[in-house]
Structures are given as structure tokens and as C-alpha cells.
Design an enzyme around this catalytic site. Structure first.
Site, PDB file in Angstrom:
ATOM      1  N   HIS A   1       0.828  -1.216   0.000  1.00 20.53           N
ATOM      2  CA  HIS A   1       0.000   0.000   0.000  1.00 20.53           C
ATOM      3  C   HIS A   1       0.859   1.261   0.000  1.00 20.53           C
ATOM      4  CE1 HIS A   1      -4.259   0.902   0.041  1.00 20.53           C
ATOM      5  NE2 HIS A   1      -4.062   1.906   0.877  1.00 20.53           N
TER       6      HIS A   1
ATOM      7  N   TYR B   1      -2.612  13.279   2.039  1.00 22.07           N
ATOM      8  CA  TYR B   1      -1.360  13.319   1.281  1.00 22.07           C
ATOM      9  C   TYR B   1      -0.779  14.721   1.188  1.00 22.07           C
ATOM     10  CZ  TYR B   1      -2.836   8.642   0.078  1.00 22.07           C
ATOM     11  OH  TYR B   1      -3.234   7.330   0.160  1.00 22.07           O
TER      12      TYR B   1
END
Length: 463
Positions: A410, A445
Site C-alpha cells: 500500500h 497526502y
């Protein structure tokens, strides 16, 4: 053949096996297993009579293993043993130029078959069975304990199109809950029993807030949505402290070093995950028809939330993908010639498309290296590879690369999103590529844009 020639041949054969057993000894193959390795090699040699081992090429090994992989009576560990026997023969004894770079990993590791309770197969149970068989003792007991309630629980989940993984997770937590209470009748369970269990998870088991929340969701779903029993928790139990987790992200140099530690199909799959942002299950479930070279895109089917989306096709991977798909076609043609070759499709699609299951377009891009019997239908199929093989390969590659971060498959998805943000791509575009329903999920992010911690210069650097 003269007597002397016969003696010479016998000595040569004896020396060959002596040397091979020496290779097995150096490789720490147990004494009890060595005779089986010899039988595997004898069978391989007999299948190629008239061709010296020194003249063998990868094509011979690939063809032989493909044929052996179609034997559904061959157990998984036996197939891995055959691959290992051949690997030690060619890498440790014969030593042709190609042996060291041959993709032994693909044959040995990607031979793992999908268990009946794997998420790809779990909902296609045998007639009369609502749920797939399980090796989990607690889940087995839960199904017997809940009886008719379990059938209603599973039916409600599926009517609402909830994911296979959600169904398995909810079953797991329900089993843990009833085991914690020593399996009382479901009618006697009260709100205080549930709050006591959730508090136990937070205080004694010290689980993460997300874990406690999932357990609560499973219980609420059963009692409120299935049984119609209203539950009011309020603030009546201790909640695990919520933590804001920042995803582990690799730099582009670290991604490059990581990929250099991989080869063969593992390298192709890891490169695809980083180049597209796909999840690991989305990658292993790709079908041939999902790769569109004309429009330079890949269609991800049935992603999280049962949604489809489109991601970019990395142009650097086009030559490797063409070569890889050519190999898949050869394997599929061989399956068809041997009377196999039907792809796995969910029952509704199989009914709709009929004979299309034999078409190359429906085959997995990353198929298992051997056939297996579908427990639900009894048919012999070639499923996709098991996702754990890729996950393990990436973790091992990170270790070899000396990357001192917690790297998982991931992590490549996290790195994909972060590097796109760094390059100036709009966050809503990234949200679409990742398949996030909520922009807030994608916002995690943005942490990478705050270099040095919220963009603040350390006072030490000012000295």
C-alpha cells in the site's frame, strides 16, 4: 552397447546423482525429502529424452511446469517442491547462462491457490450454503450459535452490496464478541454487554480507535439492522484514543531502489501499483480486457465501494505488458487445448456472457501458475495469484534495499498520490484516480507539502 560403455554410463549417472545430492545438502534440503527431489528430476529428464540438460532453455522448463501445473491432483506444496528441485538442478549443478535470471519465484510462489474463503470466491458457496467454509474455529461456532440470525445477517449485507472483506471482518468481530460473553443466546444480549466488550477492547486489548469502531459497526449492524433491536450507547463506554495517522511515503529515489530489488512478474506488478495507484487486490484482479493500450488507460473494476474507475497506463510498462500478455495467451491456449481455460466470473456475469468465460479477454493478467479446482462449482480454473505473494515480495525488497521505513504494498499507492501532489496535480483529480469517495481522505497526502513539519524551519538551522 559394450560392457565397458555400460559401466561408463552407469558411473556417469551415479556421479550425476552424487553431485545433485551434494547440491541438496548444501541447500539444506532434509535427508527425508531428497529422494522426492530425485523423482521430480527423473520425471523431468524422462519428459525430455534426447536433449542434454546443458542444452535446455527456459522454454523447456516453462513448458514442463505449465503442464505439471494443470494436474489438479498435485498439491500446492508438491508443485513448489518440483519447482525447487528444478531450480537447484539448473542453478546449482547444470548452471546454464539463463538459470540465475530465470523467474523461479513466479513458479514457486505464484502457485499458491485461493482458499474457499478468499474474498474472490467467498460468496460463491456450494448450493445450500450461504457462506464459504472457514478454518476459523470461532467463526464456525458463531454460525452454529446464531443459526437463522446468521443467514439474515449475511443476506442483509449482500442486499446492501457491502464488500466481501466487510462481511468477513464483521463475522470475525461478532465471533469475538459472543466468545467474550461465553456464547449467550442473542435474545439475552443487552446494550451493557456490548459496551463492556468495546471497553475491554480499548482498556485491556488497547486496540486502535479504528479497530474499536469497526467492532462497534459490526455489532450495531447485527442488532440494529438485522435484529431490529435499537441500541443507544451515548458516552457509556471508554473509546480508544483516535490517532491521526500520516501514511508512509517513499521518495522517488527510494521507489527506484525498491523496484531494482524486484524482477519478473513481481517487478511488473509493483511498477503497475506505483504507476497507477491501484490497491493490491485491484492489481491481482485485473483482466486482460481492462488494459486499453489505445486510450492508454486501465479500468479498475469493482474497487472499494464496488466502484469502477480509470487510471493512467504507464507508458514505460507497455513493452513489458505486451510481452507478458503474449505469455498469458500461450498459457491460455495450452489450457484450452487441455480442456480447461474457463475464467472465473461471478455467477451473474457467467450467466450473462455464457461461453465468454473461455475468451482471452476475461483471463486474469496475473494468473496463478497452476490450475485449481473451484470448490463451489467443481470446475478446474486458473485463478489470479494470491495477493500475499506480492505483499511479501515488496516487504522483502524493501529490506534488501535498506529502506528503513515500514514498507508495504500500500506504500506504493501512498507514494503515487504524494508524488502527483508534489508535481502540481489537482487534488480532486488525485481523488478520482484513487477512487476516494470523500476528498478528506485524499487530503492526508498534503502532509508532504509541509516539508520540515508544517513548513517551519528548525531554529537549529538558523544558528
Amino acid at each position: 552397447m559394450s560392457s565397458s560403455q555400460g559401466d561408463t554410463t552407469s558411473r556417469a549417472i551415479e556421479l550425476f546423482w552424487h553431485n545433485y545430492f551434494s547440491v541438496l545438502e548444501r541447500s539444506r534440503v532434509s535427508v527425508d525429502v531428497r529422494p522426492y527431489y530425485r523423482k521430480h528430476i527423473e520425471r523431468y529428464i524422462n519428459a525430455h529424452r534426447g536433449l542434454k540438460l546443458a542444452d535446455h532453455l527456459p522454454a523447456q522448463v516453462n513448458r514442463y511446469l505449465t503442464e505439471r501445473g494443470r494436474d489438479t491432483y498435485l498439491k500446492e506444496w508438491q508443485f513448489r517442491q518440483i519447482v525447487d528441485a528444478l531450480r537447484l538442478l539448473f542453478c546449482g549443478l547444470v548452471s546454464p547462462d539463463w538459470a540465475a535470471s530465470f523467474d523461479w519465484l513466479a513458479w514457486k510462489v505464484y502457485a499458491r491457490t485461493l482458499a474457499a474463503d478468499h474474498v474472490t470466491l467467498s460468496r460463491d458457496a456450494r448450493p445450500g450454503e450461504l457462506a464459504a467454509p472457514t478454518h476459523n474455529v470461532l467463526v464456525t461456532r458463531l454460525r452454529k450459535h446464531l443459526a437463522d440470525h446468521h443467514a439474515a445477517f449475511v443476506t442483509t449485507l449482500r442486499v446492501r452490496h457491502m464488500a466481501e472483506r466487510t462481511e468477513q471482518t464483521y463475522e470475525h468481530w461478532l465471533a469475538r464478541f459472543f466468545a467474550f460473553l461465553d456464547w449467550p443466546p442473542v435474545e439475552r444480549v443487552e446494550t451493557r454487554d456490548i459496551t463492556r466488550f468495546l471497553e475491554h477492547l480499548a482498556v485491556h486489548r488497547r486496540v486502535a480507535a479504528a479497530t474499536q469502531h469497526i467492532a462497534m459497526n459490526a455489532l450495531v449492524f447485527l442488532f440494529r439492522e438485522v435484529l431490529g433491536k435499537d441500541l443507544e450507547f451515548g458516552g457509556s463506554f471508554s473509546r480508544a484514543a483516535a490517532k491521526r495517522k500520516i501514511p508512509v511515503v517513499l521518495t522517488q529515489d527510494e521507489v527506484r531502489i525498491l523496484l531494482q530489488q524486484l524482477d519478473g512478474r513481481t517487478l511488473l506488478m509493483a511498477s503497475l501499483m506505483y504507476g497507477t495507484g491501484m490497491r493490491v487486490m485491484e492489481c491481482v484482479r485485473l483482466r486482460v480486457q481492462d488494459i486499453d493500450f489505445g486510450y492508454k488507460q486501465i479500468t479498475v473494476r469493482r474497487g472499494k465501494g464496488d466502484k469502477d474507475r480509470v487510471v493512467p497506463l504507464p507508458m514505460k510498462l507497455v513493452p513489458q505488458l505486451h510481452e507478458h500478455l503474449a505469455d498469458i495467451k500461450l498459457m491460455h491456449d495450452g489450457d484450452l487445448a487441455s480442456g480447461f481455460g474457463a475464467a472465473y466470473l461471478p455467477p451473474a456475469l457467467a450467466r450473462k456472457y455464457g461461453n465468454a468465460v473461455h475468451a482471452l479477454a476475461w483471463q486474469y493478467v496475473f494468473p496463478a501458475m497452476r490450475l485449481s479446482v473451484d470448490y463451489a462449482s467443481g470446475e478446474t480454473r486458473r485463478h489470479h495469484i494470491h495477493e500475499s505473494t506480492l505483499q511479501k515480495a515488496i516487504r522483502e525488497a524493501a529490506r534488501r534495499a535498506g529502506i528503513d521505513k515500514r514498507v508495504t504494498s500500500h506504500t506504493l499507492r501512498h507514494s503515487f498520490a504524494t508524488h502527483l501532489l508534489q508535481s502540481g496535480k489537482d487534488i480532486r483529480v488525485i481523488q478520482e484516480l484513487l477512487g476516494h469517495a470523500d476528498l478528506a481522505t485524499t487530503m492526508i497526502y498534503t502532509h508532504v507539502l509541509k516539508k520540515g513539519g508544517l513548513g517551519v524551519e528548525s531554529p537549529l538551522d538558523a544558528l
